[in-house]
Scaffold this motif. Structure first.
Motif, PDB file in Angstrom:
ATOM      1  N   LEU B  68      18.455 -31.590  -5.427  1.00  0.00           N
ATOM      2  CA  LEU B  68      18.805 -30.115  -5.773  1.00  0.00           C
ATOM      3  C   LEU B  68      18.329 -29.504  -7.380  1.00  0.00           C
ATOM      4  O   LEU B  68      18.467 -30.424  -8.224  1.00  0.00           O
ATOM      5  N   SER B  69      17.645 -28.567  -7.313  1.00  0.00           N
ATOM      6  CA  SER B  69      17.140 -27.907  -8.486  1.00  0.00           C
ATOM      7  C   SER B  69      18.337 -27.294  -9.205  1.00  0.00           C
ATOM      8  O   SER B  69      19.460 -27.031  -8.382  1.00  0.00           O
ATOM      9  N   ASP B  70      18.164 -27.068 -10.558  1.00  0.00           N
ATOM     10  CA  ASP B  70      19.272 -26.367 -11.133  1.00  0.00           C
ATOM     11  C   ASP B  70      19.351 -25.025 -10.662  1.00  0.00           C
ATOM     12  O   ASP B  70      20.593 -24.452 -10.287  1.00  0.00           O
ATOM     13  N   GLU B  71      18.538 -24.280 -10.127  1.00  0.00           N
ATOM     14  CA  GLU B  71      18.553 -22.940  -9.456  1.00  0.00           C
ATOM     15  C   GLU B  71      19.432 -23.220  -8.326  1.00  0.00           C
ATOM     16  O   GLU B  71      20.349 -22.258  -8.011  1.00  0.00           O
ATOM     17  N   GLU B  72      19.234 -24.301  -7.351  1.00  0.00           N
ATOM     18  CA  GLU B  72      20.129 -24.312  -6.315  1.00  0.00           C
ATOM     19  C   GLU B  72      21.682 -24.738  -6.559  1.00  0.00           C
ATOM     20  O   GLU B  72      22.359 -24.291  -5.818  1.00  0.00           O
ATOM     21  N   VAL B  73      21.889 -25.545  -7.458  1.00  0.00           N
ATOM     22  CA  VAL B  73      23.198 -25.656  -8.043  1.00  0.00           C
ATOM     23  C   VAL B  73      23.906 -24.453  -8.353  1.00  0.00           C
ATOM     24  O   VAL B  73      25.002 -24.093  -8.082  1.00  0.00           O
ATOM     25  N   ALA B  74      23.177 -23.638  -9.306  1.00  0.00           N
ATOM     26  CA  ALA B  74      23.714 -22.138  -9.593  1.00  0.00           C
ATOM     27  C   ALA B  74      23.997 -21.449  -8.503  1.00  0.00           C
ATOM     28  O   ALA B  74      25.058 -20.909  -8.341  1.00  0.00           O
ATOM     29  N   LEU B  75      23.161 -21.503  -7.476  1.00  0.00           N
ATOM     30  CA  LEU B  75      23.400 -20.784  -6.197  1.00  0.00           C
ATOM     31  C   LEU B  75      24.641 -21.127  -5.337  1.00  0.00           C
ATOM     32  O   LEU B  75      25.282 -20.535  -4.666  1.00  0.00           O
ATOM     33  N   ALA B  76      24.777 -22.696  -5.448  1.00  0.00           N
ATOM     34  CA  ALA B  76      26.057 -22.981  -4.937  1.00  0.00           C
ATOM     35  C   ALA B  76      27.445 -22.401  -5.446  1.00  0.00           C
ATOM     36  O   ALA B  76      28.317 -22.428  -4.707  1.00  0.00           O
ATOM     37  N   CYS B  77      27.159 -21.960  -6.895  1.00  0.00           N
ATOM     38  CA  CYS B  77      28.512 -21.455  -7.530  1.00  0.00           C
ATOM     39  C   CYS B  77      28.219 -19.990  -7.472  1.00  0.00           C
ATOM     40  O   CYS B  77      29.165 -19.268  -7.973  1.00  0.00           O
ATOM     41  N   ALA B  78      27.373 -19.404  -6.556  1.00  0.00           N
ATOM     42  CA  ALA B  78      27.197 -17.847  -6.861  1.00  0.00           C
ATOM     43  C   ALA B  78      27.987 -16.948  -5.578  1.00  0.00           C
ATOM     44  O   ALA B  78      28.253 -17.263  -4.649  1.00  0.00           O
ATOM     45  N   SER B  79      28.020 -15.636  -6.065  1.00  0.00           N
ATOM     46  CA  SER B  79      28.451 -14.514  -5.132  1.00  0.00           C
ATOM     47  C   SER B  79      27.195 -13.890  -5.298  1.00  0.00           C
ATOM     48  O   SER B  79      27.118 -12.747  -6.311  1.00  0.00           O
ATOM     49  N   TRP B  93      16.131 -24.225   0.559  1.00  0.00           N
ATOM     50  CA  TRP B  93      17.103 -25.256   0.376  1.00  0.00           C
ATOM     51  C   TRP B  93      17.557 -25.782   1.854  1.00  0.00           C
ATOM     52  O   TRP B  93      17.333 -26.759   2.201  1.00  0.00           O
ATOM     53  N   LEU B  94      18.091 -24.947   2.653  1.00  0.00           N
ATOM     54  CA  LEU B  94      18.396 -25.205   4.026  1.00  0.00           C
ATOM     55  C   LEU B  94      17.152 -26.045   4.872  1.00  0.00           C
ATOM     56  O   LEU B  94      17.495 -27.235   5.224  1.00  0.00           O
ATOM     57  N   LYS B  95      16.133 -25.483   4.698  1.00  0.00           N
ATOM     58  CA  LYS B  95      15.136 -26.039   5.278  1.00  0.00           C
ATOM     59  C   LYS B  95      15.028 -27.866   4.875  1.00  0.00           C
ATOM     60  O   LYS B  95      14.693 -28.668   5.781  1.00  0.00           O
ATOM     61  N   GLY B 212      31.113 -33.757 -12.794  1.00  0.00           N
ATOM     62  CA  GLY B 212      30.021 -32.803 -12.200  1.00  0.00           C
ATOM     63  C   GLY B 212      29.944 -31.516 -12.988  1.00  0.00           C
ATOM     64  O   GLY B 212      29.360 -30.571 -12.955  1.00  0.00           O
ATOM     65  N   ALA B 213      31.304 -31.393 -13.814  1.00  0.00           N
ATOM     66  CA  ALA B 213      31.356 -30.056 -14.602  1.00  0.00           C
ATOM     67  C   ALA B 213      30.076 -29.976 -15.697  1.00  0.00           C
ATOM     68  O   ALA B 213      29.559 -28.787 -15.669  1.00  0.00           O
ATOM     69  N   GLU B 214      29.691 -30.988 -16.247  1.00  0.00           N
ATOM     70  CA  GLU B 214      28.504 -30.635 -17.007  1.00  0.00           C
ATOM     71  C   GLU B 214      27.335 -30.058 -16.479  1.00  0.00           C
ATOM     72  O   GLU B 214      26.780 -28.847 -16.911  1.00  0.00           O
ATOM     73  N   ARG B 215      27.001 -30.524 -15.190  1.00  0.00           N
ATOM     74  CA  ARG B 215      25.928 -29.814 -14.603  1.00  0.00           C
ATOM     75  C   ARG B 215      26.117 -28.621 -13.955  1.00  0.00           C
ATOM     76  O   ARG B 215      25.423 -27.573 -14.331  1.00  0.00           O
ATOM     77  N   ILE B 216      27.175 -28.296 -13.612  1.00  0.00           N
ATOM     78  CA  ILE B 216      27.669 -27.170 -12.829  1.00  0.00           C
ATOM     79  C   ILE B 216      27.663 -25.953 -13.889  1.00  0.00           C
ATOM     80  O   ILE B 216      27.295 -24.834 -13.726  1.00  0.00           O
ATOM     81  N   LEU B 217      28.308 -26.335 -15.221  1.00  0.00           N
ATOM     82  CA  LEU B 217      28.475 -25.143 -16.175  1.00  0.00           C
ATOM     83  C   LEU B 217      26.760 -24.982 -16.649  1.00  0.00           C
ATOM     84  O   LEU B 217      26.445 -23.994 -17.002  1.00  0.00           O
ATOM     85  N   ARG B 218      26.021 -26.064 -16.891  1.00  0.00           N
ATOM     86  CA  ARG B 218      24.814 -25.833 -17.623  1.00  0.00           C
ATOM     87  C   ARG B 218      24.005 -25.036 -16.411  1.00  0.00           C
ATOM     88  O   ARG B 218      23.099 -24.188 -16.921  1.00  0.00           O
ATOM     89  N   CYS B 219      24.179 -25.244 -15.185  1.00  0.00           N
ATOM     90  CA  CYS B 219      23.226 -24.497 -14.221  1.00  0.00           C
ATOM     91  C   CYS B 219      23.742 -22.842 -14.118  1.00  0.00           C
ATOM     92  O   CYS B 219      22.744 -22.203 -14.028  1.00  0.00           O
ATOM     93  N   MET B 220      24.874 -22.762 -14.050  1.00  0.00           N
ATOM     94  CA  MET B 220      25.520 -21.425 -14.149  1.00  0.00           C
ATOM     95  C   MET B 220      25.070 -20.589 -15.339  1.00  0.00           C
ATOM     96  O   MET B 220      24.617 -19.369 -15.174  1.00  0.00           O
ATOM     97  N   ILE B 221      24.951 -21.273 -16.432  1.00  0.00           N
ATOM     98  CA  ILE B 221      24.792 -20.670 -17.974  1.00  0.00           C
ATOM     99  C   ILE B 221      23.200 -20.296 -17.724  1.00  0.00           C
ATOM    100  O   ILE B 221      22.655 -19.355 -18.310  1.00  0.00           O
ATOM    101  N   ALA B 222      22.372 -21.416 -17.348  1.00  0.00           N
ATOM    102  CA  ALA B 222      20.980 -21.535 -17.348  1.00  0.00           C
ATOM    103  C   ALA B 222      20.492 -20.312 -16.200  1.00  0.00           C
ATOM    104  O   ALA B 222      19.291 -19.684 -16.511  1.00  0.00           O
ATOM    105  N   HIS B 223      21.275 -19.926 -15.374  1.00  0.00           N
ATOM    106  CA  HIS B 223      20.673 -19.011 -14.258  1.00  0.00           C
ATOM    107  C   HIS B 223      21.791 -18.212 -13.852  1.00  0.00           C
ATOM    108  O   HIS B 223      22.119 -17.812 -12.681  1.00  0.00           O
TER     109      HIS B 223
END
Lengths: 325, 325
Positions: B68-79, B93-95, B212-223
């Motif tokens: 998973l890319s950082d963009e995809e992790v950010a999307l997992a946390c997205a509305s 991603w689904l594909k 997991g927090a480090e990556r989740i916060l980093r991805c949200m903040i980056a994207h």
């Protein structure tokens, strides 16, 4: 002293959100028949004011002079959904008085009725001022100006004769000497009244204590689909009330009802401005007043998820359920 | 004891509507640093739960296994707003995990970003489940199921291993033994926590007390544009905070913030569910906590009419303005 909780929204077994607010019911003699919460602080009446904003149109002779149809008078009192049945009628009316969309002071607005919006987008069109939910009210203002033979430009200024005529009617019916005013969403002046005084003005309209009330209530009740639109609460409430009520929602949680047979006026304000709170509250009040049948289905509203499953409910809270009117 | 008024909405010289609510701020040691209003009754966390719902994805090895890319992790946390940048990424991603739109349990939803909706309508298309604001979260759930080698069907059942893993993480970080749950707008289970416990869980995420927090916060903040979208408050807040906060709105007036440098968690719930109340409250809280500059322009929001003129303001009320954090 905070206002009581009038409406609650559940999700599963819990209450997720609540709506506080106040209710005033007045009789045609001006007396306050029922009050819940604060009814003394001024509340912007917003689009619930429209039946009063149509009074100069009917009482000053403009409606008669320009041969306004009952549909057009209903549209003058409407927050319509921008459907073709609304937009086409307002356009024809404007043309008949020698005006056009360009004379409307309200801004363009995407139709509230989603299929109408999608159709506009699908045909590469943008919404016009005719689609603004208040375009019928503005057509009414323009008709009064035309009848007075004065310039239509600047007709939304609070000092313009059209707006002064509205204020004069409102003062007379509410008994409030100098209501505060501010600019509404459609650029017209809007007036604030204590909820008790607003209910009093509504009761006097219901009891036809001003000459224009008879026609305004009759037109609203005869054309509920023009006062609201497809799927709208005002439309559904008037259809279900079968002539026993003319109702009008206002932005920021306001709802007004005029009951001609009972000679009552009902005013609701939800503190936080939520339409769902005002809609549930007015429906239960109308049911308790014998205007809506118990099986109208308009009091409790399901909360649906994006798959259409019912996951909660918007319903009256205890203070409203227990109210004895 | 009603919650205090946190936010007020003016029109002209009057306050037209008010929003009551509560605030909890917790430290990484689990202590409650600040409370306003009730912080003990359970509140549905709604989409503010998404960073926690992404924990099994990152901590269970699925994100790594599927690259998973950082963009995809950010999307997992997205509305997200259903813009092409969101929808196209979720589809790809689904594909990659051998799934498709048909596997998503969320319903179709018109994009929140109006131009994207208009474009769909203009090209005679209807929205798909990919446009649902939660489609990234659901892609994350599906990725976990794929990684576990279990059927993806029924992945939104509260008894499914994917949802049980979310609940296990949430219990551990919040300290709440058995949170109430109900069905969210997207058909996934959503959990309710006392606001104080939610703030504690957010603080533990902020302080990276779970792997997991480090990556989740980093991805949200980056994207931030993927977590919300064009013009969205979450996006604007994270851009203005310049790395000092990861924030997430939830439906019905919820807002959550995780402050990695301060090791703080902030949770807001507006009683009536209004997003405008939650947005104004969280912005002022972040400003007071030194995360937003004083000139962010994100605290007070103008109320505009249909002509674009400023006719009022949504702003913090006294209880919030005077709060000393």
């Amino acid at each position: 002293m905070p206002n009581p909780v009038l409406v609650e929204v559940s999700r599963g077994a819990l209450v997720e959100s609540i709506h506080r607010g106040s209710v005033a019911i007045a009789g045609a003699d001006g007396s306050l028949r029922f009050a819940l919460g604060d009814v003394d602080n001024p509340v912007f009446t917003r689009s619930s004011l429209k039946p009063f904003q149509a009074l100069p149109l009917v009482e000053g002779g403009a409606a008669e002079a320009f041969g306004l149809s009952d549909e057009e008078v209903a549209l003058a009192c409407a927050s319509h959904s921008g459907e073709p049945m609304h937009v086409d009628r307002v356009a024809a009316w404007l043309k008949r008085i020698g005006c056009s969309e360009a004379d409307l002071a309200c801004g363009p607005q995407w139709p509230r009725y989603e299929p109408a919006s999608r159709t506009l987008a699908a045909t590469q069109q943008k919404p016009s001022r005719l689609h603004n939910n208040c375009s019928g009210k503005h057509a009414g203002f323009l008709t009064v100006a035309r009848h007075l033979g004065i310039p239509v430009e600047g007709y939304v200024a609070v000092t313009h004769p059209v707006q002064k005529a509205v204020l004069t009617s409102l003062k007379r019916l509410s008994g409030v000497g100098d209501p505060a005013w501010a600019v509404d969403g459609c650029a017209a002046p809007n007036f604030a009244l204590p909820l008790a005084a607003f209910a009093r003005a509504l009761a006097r309209m219901a009891a036809k204590q001003t000459p224009g009330a008879e026609r305004i209530l009759r037109c609203m009740i005869a054309h509920p689909e023009l006062v609201g639109g497809t799927g709208r609460t005002c439309t559904a409430l008037m259809l279900a009330a079968q002539g026993k009520a003319a109702v009008k929602i206002g932005a920021e949680g306001v709802y007004a009802a005029m009951l001609p047979q009972a000679g009552l006026g009902v005013a609701v304000k939800i503190d936080d401005g939520a339409a769902r709170g005002a809609e549930t509250a007015i429906a239960l009040l109308l049911e308790k007043l014998g205007v809506l049948p118990a099986d109208s289905g308009l009091v409790c509203q399901p909360v649906l998820n994006t798959r259409g499953a019912e996951v909660g409910e918007c319903r009256p809270a205890e203070a409203l359920r227990d109210a004895v009117l």
